[in-house]
Structures are given as structure tokens and as C-alpha cells.
Design a protein around this motif. Structure first.
Motif, short mmCIF file in Angstrom:
data_model
loop_
_atom_site.label_atom_id
_atom_site.label_comp_id
_atom_site.label_asym_id
_atom_site.label_seq_id
_atom_site.Cartn_x
_atom_site.Cartn_y
_atom_site.Cartn_z
N ARG A 44 0.83 -1.21 0.00
CA ARG A 44 0.00 0.00 0.00
C ARG A 44 0.87 1.26 0.00
NH1 ARG A 44 -3.32 -3.20 3.52
NH2 ARG A 44 -2.57 -2.16 5.41
N ASP A 45 1.96 1.20 0.72
CA ASP A 45 2.89 2.33 0.81
C ASP A 45 3.48 2.67 -0.56
OD1 ASP A 45 4.43 4.32 1.97
OD2 ASP A 45 5.80 2.96 2.98
N TYR A 48 1.00 4.12 -3.02
CA TYR A 48 0.65 5.49 -2.67
C TYR A 48 1.76 6.45 -3.11
CZ TYR A 48 -0.55 9.57 0.19
OH TYR A 48 -0.86 10.83 0.61
N GLN A 261 7.19 1.76 7.50
CA GLN A 261 6.44 2.46 6.46
C GLN A 261 7.08 3.82 6.24
OE1 GLN A 261 2.53 2.12 8.62
NE2 GLN A 261 1.74 2.02 6.54
N SER A 265 2.91 7.43 4.66
CA SER A 265 1.85 6.45 4.92
C SER A 265 1.64 6.17 6.40
CB SER A 265 2.17 5.13 4.22
OG SER A 265 2.20 5.30 2.82
N ARG A 266 2.64 6.45 7.19
CA ARG A 266 2.60 6.09 8.61
C ARG A 266 1.53 6.87 9.37
NH1 ARG A 266 4.08 2.32 12.51
NH2 ARG A 266 4.12 3.36 14.51
N SER A 272 5.25 11.38 11.31
CA SER A 272 4.47 11.14 10.11
C SER A 272 4.26 12.44 9.37
CB SER A 272 3.12 10.53 10.48
OG SER A 272 2.26 10.48 9.35
N LYS A 274 1.74 12.21 6.94
CA LYS A 274 0.51 11.80 6.26
C LYS A 274 -0.52 12.93 6.23
CE LYS A 274 -2.74 7.94 6.12
NZ LYS A 274 -3.14 6.65 6.76
#
Length: 290
Positions: A44-45, A48, A261, A265-266, A272, A274
């Protein structure tokens, strides 16, 4: 008329002064391939990051000692699956060998030569295992006392191992020790490890040290292996890393993570990016238009 003249000068001045940030510097994101690695999270990471327009991906491998003070790489059995996936997505792949905890891997001075020779044997075997993959660079150590204390052991070894591969193999030093780190003499590339000291959002450090490093190593290529961008003001931290280079030798900035990650993404309160919307918007513009 006076106001019109002032506005004209301001417009012309802005047009004549290029942006402080260096253009066309590739940006990489990394994660740690430790024992907490989760392949589904990794998938997923990377998708993205691909969606964001990122083309460079770095894998940080964790070096540890066993009970006999023999170095080994944690969770190395998962690396092949990671590299195959990154190859299939056409990422430019960088590998960084780092340490989880300096205290747990330091050895006494009497054991340093033996330890470093064992580590070089580990690297020789590891590099052979990388032959099926398209690797862009390999950092063989990051701000590591074991290696820096016995730097003389790496001149001949690095020359021999570098002759066997097409990608650069080099060391990454603390930003504050980069100018004087003799390990940089042995490679055409140098790495820089930014520590977590960003009260000024890196501006003072960048203004003071980037020109000196850039000039001293004007015939070498520079990679920031650990940008350590986190928390608030991420956009300004990132911009300052791109600033004050007086030569065109900065080649890559890797935005690292202390987890398995990337920081994009974290889910984390602090470690993070994100939810760092202004950073993400700036990154998107930088990757798209530069």
C-alpha cells in the motif's frame, strides 16, 4: 509615480532572483526493513508513493550484532520480495545499511579490526546477492563509530568492491562531521545524515554548512540519506534542505522513516507526514514542475 517605480523594481527584482531551492533534485522516501515488516503495508505504501509521483525508493536495512559480536542484517530474507516488487514498479532503488541502536552494536577497540573485517565479508556476500536487481546506490554505513574508528580498513576494500558493480557504494556521515570525515575520500559519492535538530527548521544549519560541504566536495556527488523531516513545518524543513548549495553536486534527498512504512503512509501523532497538507502540496508541485 514613486509607488509605481517601487512596484516595478520589486517585480523586476523577483524576476531576476531565482528560487532559493535547487530544482530537479530527485526525492526519495524510505522505510526500515526490520522484524516488524509487513508486506501488505509495504504494498500500500509503494503504490501510494507512486501515485504521488515519487520515482525513487530507499530501503533501510538494520545492522545488528549476534551474541558473538558478529554483524548480521535483520530480516534480510524479506529483501528479495521487496526488490522484485520495486523493480516491477520501475522505482529507482537505493539501499541504506544503518543501525537500530548504536550502543547495542559498538565493540571494544581491541575487537574493532576483527569486527570490521567480518562486516566487509558480510557486505561482500550481500552485494553478490543483489546481482539480479537494479540498484542505484548502496550506503554501507551511517554515522557509525565502529567504521569511523577504523576508516583505514575501507580504502582498499571499497576500491575492490566498487570495481565489481556499476552503482556507487559510499558512507553517510553526520552533517556536523561531513567536512572532516575521511571515509568520503574513498568514494565519488558522499552521504549526509541530518540529525533531529530542527528548532530553526534547518535554516541555520543549511546556510552555514551546505556551501562549505558543496565547495569542499565539488568534484563528488552528494546525497542526503536521512532528511529526518517530521512534525510541523515539514514544508519549510524540506525547502531548507534544497537551499544554499553553491555547486550542482546535490543529487538526491531521501526522506527517511524510523518505522516499516514511509512517513507519507505512517499513522503517527508526530513521526508522520501523512496529514502534512502544505508539505504534500509543495512536494506535488516540486515533483511535477521541477
Amino acid at each position: 509615480m514613486l509607488l509605481k517605480g517601487i512596484l516595478t523594481l520589486l517585480i523586476l527584482g523577483n524576476a531576476c532572483n531565482p528560487a532559493l531551492e535547487k530544482n530537479n533534485i530527485p526525492i526519495s522516501f524510505s522505510f526500515r526493513l526490520d522484524n516488524d515488516f509487513d508486506y501488505d503495508l509495504f504494498i500500500r505504501d509503494v503504490y501510494y508513493l507512486k501515485q504521488l509521483g515519487v520515482h525513487h525508493f530507499s530501503v533501510e536495512l538494520i545492522l545488528k550484532n549476534d551474541s558473538n559480536n558478529t554483524p548480521y542484517l535483520e530480516n534480510i530474507q524479506s529483501l528479495n520480495a521487496v526488490l522484485y516488487k520495486l523493480d516491477s514498479l520501475n522505482f529507482y532503488v537505493h539501499l541504506i545499511i544503518s543501525k537500530w541502536n548504536a550502543r547495542s552494536i559498538l565493540v571494544s577497540d581491541t575487537l574493532l579490526e576483527k569486527w570490521n573485517l567480518l562486516y566487509q565479508q558480510l557486505l561482500d556476500t550481500f552485494i553478490l546477492q543483489l546481482q539480479p536487481f537494479k540498484i542505484v546506490s548502496l550506503v554501507y554505513g551511517v554515522d557509525f563509530e565502529n567504521i569511523e574508528k577504523r576508516k583505514e580498513l575501507y580504502s582498499d576494500w571499497l576500491f575492490k568492491i566498487q570495481s565489481k558493480v556499476s552503482y556507487p557504494i559510499f558512507y553517510s556521515s553526520s552533517l556536523f562531521h561531513t567536512i572532516d570525515c575521511q571515509l568520503h575520500e574513498y568514494s565519488d559519492f558522499i552521504g549526509i545524515f541530518y540529525e533531529q535538530a530542527f528548532d530553526d527548521r534547518y535554516k541555520k544549519l543549511a546556510r552555514e554548512l551546505h556551501p562549505k560541504i558543496s565547495q569542499k566536495f565539488k568534484n563528488k556527488k552528494i546525497i542526503i540519506t536521512h532528511a529526518n523531516i517530521q512534525g510541523k513545518d515539514a514544508k519549510l524543513q524540506f525547502q531548507n534542505l534544497l537551499r544554499f548549495w553553491v555547486e550542482d553536486n546535490i543529487q538526491l534527498i531521501n526522506i527517511n522513516s524510523i518505522y516499516n512504512q514511509s512517513v507519507m503512509s505512517r499513522n503517527s501523532v508526530y513521526f508522520s507526514l501523512k496529514e502534512a497538507q502544505s508539505f504534500k502540496e509543495y512536494l506535488s508541485d516540486y515533483l511535477t514542475y521541477h
